[in-house]
Scaffold this motif. Structure first.
Motif, PDB file in Angstrom:
ATOM      1  N   SER A 108     -12.151  -6.730   8.576  1.00 42.56           N
ATOM      2  CA  SER A 108     -12.812  -8.082   8.574  1.00 42.56           C
ATOM      3  C   SER A 108     -12.051  -8.942   7.771  1.00 42.56           C
ATOM      4  CB  SER A 108     -14.058  -8.407   8.136  1.00 42.56           C
ATOM      5  OG  SER A 108     -14.138  -8.287   6.655  1.00 42.56           O
ATOM      6  N   LYS A 109     -10.935  -8.868   7.197  1.00 43.35           N
ATOM      7  CA  LYS A 109      -9.862  -9.492   6.470  1.00 43.35           C
ATOM      8  C   LYS A 109      -8.714 -10.220   7.369  1.00 43.35           C
ATOM      9  CE  LYS A 109     -10.730  -7.635   1.828  1.00 43.35           C
ATOM     10  NZ  LYS A 109     -11.145  -8.788   1.174  1.00 43.35           N
ATOM     11  N   ASN A 110      -8.896  -9.208   8.418  1.00 40.63           N
ATOM     12  CA  ASN A 110      -7.554  -9.618   9.572  1.00 40.63           C
ATOM     13  C   ASN A 110      -6.199  -9.698   8.956  1.00 40.63           C
ATOM     14  OD1 ASN A 110      -9.451  -9.525  11.825  1.00 40.63           O
ATOM     15  ND2 ASN A 110     -10.475 -11.296  11.136  1.00 40.63           N
ATOM     16  N   TRP A 111      -5.835  -8.790   7.920  1.00 37.54           N
ATOM     17  CA  TRP A 111      -4.483  -8.918   7.399  1.00 37.54           C
ATOM     18  C   TRP A 111      -3.446  -8.943   8.557  1.00 37.54           C
ATOM     19  CZ3 TRP A 111      -5.919  -4.397   3.624  1.00 37.54           C
ATOM     20  CH2 TRP A 111      -6.630  -4.986   2.746  1.00 37.54           C
ATOM     21  N   SER A 112      -2.439  -9.622   8.244  1.00 39.22           N
ATOM     22  CA  SER A 112      -1.191  -9.652   8.895  1.00 39.22           C
ATOM     23  C   SER A 112      -0.457  -8.371   8.640  1.00 39.22           C
ATOM     24  CB  SER A 112      -0.295 -10.844   8.753  1.00 39.22           C
ATOM     25  OG  SER A 112       0.169 -10.653   7.245  1.00 39.22           O
ATOM     26  N   ASN A 113       0.342  -7.961   9.551  1.00 35.28           N
ATOM     27  CA  ASN A 113       1.098  -6.636   9.211  1.00 35.28           C
ATOM     28  C   ASN A 113       1.740  -6.791   7.777  1.00 35.28           C
ATOM     29  OD1 ASN A 113       0.447  -5.533  11.585  1.00 35.28           O
ATOM     30  ND2 ASN A 113       2.364  -6.189  12.605  1.00 35.28           N
ATOM     31  N   GLN A 114       2.225  -7.936   7.328  1.00 35.66           N
ATOM     32  CA  GLN A 114       2.850  -7.950   6.239  1.00 35.66           C
ATOM     33  C   GLN A 114       1.947  -7.745   4.945  1.00 35.66           C
ATOM     34  OE1 GLN A 114       6.072 -10.697   5.717  1.00 35.66           O
ATOM     35  NE2 GLN A 114       6.304 -10.404   3.546  1.00 35.66           N
ATOM     36  N   GLN A 115       0.681  -8.690   5.212  1.00 32.67           N
ATOM     37  CA  GLN A 115      -0.324  -8.401   4.077  1.00 32.67           C
ATOM     38  C   GLN A 115      -0.836  -6.848   4.165  1.00 32.67           C
ATOM     39  OE1 GLN A 115      -3.007 -11.504   5.976  1.00 32.67           O
ATOM     40  NE2 GLN A 115      -2.790 -12.614   4.107  1.00 32.67           N
ATOM     41  N   PHE A 116      -1.068  -6.206   5.114  1.00 32.65           N
ATOM     42  CA  PHE A 116      -1.165  -4.784   5.440  1.00 32.65           C
ATOM     43  C   PHE A 116      -0.278  -4.069   4.367  1.00 32.65           C
ATOM     44  CE2 PHE A 116      -0.667  -0.800   7.374  1.00 32.65           C
ATOM     45  CZ  PHE A 116      -1.940  -0.285   7.100  1.00 32.65           C
ATOM     46  N   LEU A 117       0.705  -4.267   4.780  1.00 33.75           N
ATOM     47  CA  LEU A 117       2.081  -3.183   4.134  1.00 33.75           C
ATOM     48  C   LEU A 117       2.048  -3.704   2.518  1.00 33.75           C
ATOM     49  CD1 LEU A 117       4.639  -3.354   6.817  1.00 33.75           C
ATOM     50  CD2 LEU A 117       3.388  -1.421   6.252  1.00 33.75           C
ATOM     51  N   THR A 118       1.704  -5.009   2.233  1.00 35.67           N
ATOM     52  CA  THR A 118       1.700  -5.123   0.743  1.00 35.67           C
ATOM     53  C   THR A 118       0.536  -4.325   0.089  1.00 35.67           C
ATOM     54  OG1 THR A 118       2.910  -7.253   1.234  1.00 35.67           O
ATOM     55  CG2 THR A 118       1.623  -6.983  -0.832  1.00 35.67           C
ATOM     56  N   LYS A 119      -0.559  -4.587   0.560  1.00 37.65           N
ATOM     57  CA  LYS A 119      -1.653  -3.790   0.131  1.00 37.65           C
ATOM     58  C   LYS A 119      -1.564  -2.413   0.053  1.00 37.65           C
ATOM     59  CE  LYS A 119      -4.427  -6.037  -1.179  1.00 37.65           C
ATOM     60  NZ  LYS A 119      -4.961  -6.650  -2.351  1.00 37.65           N
ATOM     61  N   ALA A 120      -0.938  -1.820   1.037  1.00 35.27           N
ATOM     62  CA  ALA A 120      -0.635  -0.459   1.134  1.00 35.27           C
ATOM     63  C   ALA A 120       0.273   0.115   0.099  1.00 35.27           C
ATOM     64  CB  ALA A 120      -0.048   0.038   2.455  1.00 35.27           C
ATOM     65  N   TYR A 121       1.262  -0.652  -0.137  1.00 32.23           N
ATOM     66  CA  TYR A 121       2.177  -0.313  -1.480  1.00 32.23           C
ATOM     67  C   TYR A 121       1.597  -0.582  -2.811  1.00 32.23           C
ATOM     68  CZ  TYR A 121       6.714  -0.111   0.874  1.00 32.23           C
ATOM     69  OH  TYR A 121       8.010   0.075   1.679  1.00 32.23           O
ATOM     70  N   GLN A 122       0.598  -1.512  -2.886  1.00 39.30           N
ATOM     71  CA  GLN A 122      -0.136  -1.736  -4.088  1.00 39.30           C
ATOM     72  C   GLN A 122      -1.097  -0.765  -4.303  1.00 39.30           C
ATOM     73  OE1 GLN A 122      -1.594  -5.687  -3.273  1.00 39.30           O
ATOM     74  NE2 GLN A 122       0.452  -6.582  -4.283  1.00 39.30           N
ATOM     75  N   THR A 123      -1.817  -0.215  -3.264  1.00 36.08           N
ATOM     76  CA  THR A 123      -3.090   0.656  -3.447  1.00 36.08           C
ATOM     77  C   THR A 123      -2.274   1.939  -3.586  1.00 36.08           C
ATOM     78  OG1 THR A 123      -4.187  -0.614  -2.127  1.00 36.08           O
ATOM     79  CG2 THR A 123      -5.107   1.314  -2.357  1.00 36.08           C
ATOM     80  N   LEU A 124      -1.536   2.154  -2.736  1.00 37.99           N
ATOM     81  CA  LEU A 124      -1.163   3.812  -2.670  1.00 37.99           C
ATOM     82  C   LEU A 124       0.349   4.355  -3.447  1.00 37.99           C
ATOM     83  CD1 LEU A 124      -1.500   4.022   1.210  1.00 37.99           C
ATOM     84  CD2 LEU A 124      -3.209   4.760  -0.619  1.00 37.99           C
ATOM     85  N   PHE A 125       1.232   3.071  -3.914  1.00 33.54           N
ATOM     86  CA  PHE A 125       2.396   3.298  -4.656  1.00 33.54           C
ATOM     87  C   PHE A 125       2.322   2.715  -6.092  1.00 33.54           C
ATOM     88  CE2 PHE A 125       5.136   3.933  -0.767  1.00 33.54           C
ATOM     89  CZ  PHE A 125       4.847   5.070  -0.482  1.00 33.54           C
ATOM     90  N   ASP A 126       1.193   1.666  -6.321  1.00 31.70           N
ATOM     91  CA  ASP A 126       0.894   1.168  -7.446  1.00 31.70           C
ATOM     92  C   ASP A 126       2.264   0.270  -7.962  1.00 31.70           C
ATOM     93  OD1 ASP A 126      -0.737   0.260  -9.742  1.00 31.70           O
ATOM     94  OD2 ASP A 126       0.253   1.878 -11.121  1.00 31.70           O
ATOM     95  N   ARG A 127       2.650  -0.550  -6.724  1.00 32.41           N
ATOM     96  CA  ARG A 127       3.786  -1.512  -6.967  1.00 32.41           C
ATOM     97  C   ARG A 127       3.783  -2.296  -5.817  1.00 32.41           C
ATOM     98  NH1 ARG A 127       8.315  -0.041  -3.706  1.00 32.41           N
ATOM     99  NH2 ARG A 127       8.353   1.971  -2.911  1.00 32.41           N
TER     100      ARG A 127
END
Length: 131
Positions: free
Chosen positions: A68-87
């Motif tokens: 429901s947040k409708n993240w852009s691809n860049q937002q999605f990737l940023t969140k993936a890095y932060q969540t899954l790589f802790d950076r």
């Protein structure tokens, strides 16, 4: 003062490392504190071996709350890095993933790439879970 003891039967209190892994998913991916029922459910499923770290993360990333947040691809990737790589993402990595998405990769494909990385394996190992 006499020393006492304390015991909790709550599943979230059985393995602090696993609980903190799930807590991080709430805080970083969903940007909120966990609810008690949800926290216990995710921790329980990890402890019973029903899901792995990637299974839990997949559940968060494809939850109705995140969708429901409708993240852009860049937002999605940023969140993936932060969540899954802790950076935060590096420029080269971000551009590579954005290029893959532009060439037809789904977000599921991208997450599978993150899940297969040594960086995610190491993060999971920190919390005593399999990726």
């Amino acid at each position: 003062i006499q020393a006492g003891s304390w015991y909790s039967s709550e599943i979230r209190d059985q393995n602090p490392q696993v609980t903190y892994f799930v807590y991080r998913l709430y805080e970083v991916c969903l940007e909120r504190k966990p609810d008690e029922v949800g926290l216990n459910d995710w921790v329980s499923r990890l402890l019973r071996g029903e899901i792995s770290g990637s299974g839990a993360a997949r559940g968060f990333f494809f939850s109705n709350e995140v969708l429901s947040k409708n993240w852009s691809n860049q937002q999605f990737l940023t969140k993936a890095y932060q969540t899954l790589f802790d950076r935060n993402p590096d420029r080269i990595g971000m551009n590579d993933w954005l290029n893959r998405i532009a060439n037809g990769w789904s977000r599921q494909d991208v997450l599978n790439g993150f899940f297969g990385s040594e960086e995610f394996r190491d993060l999971c190992a920190t919390y005593g879970i399999t990726r």
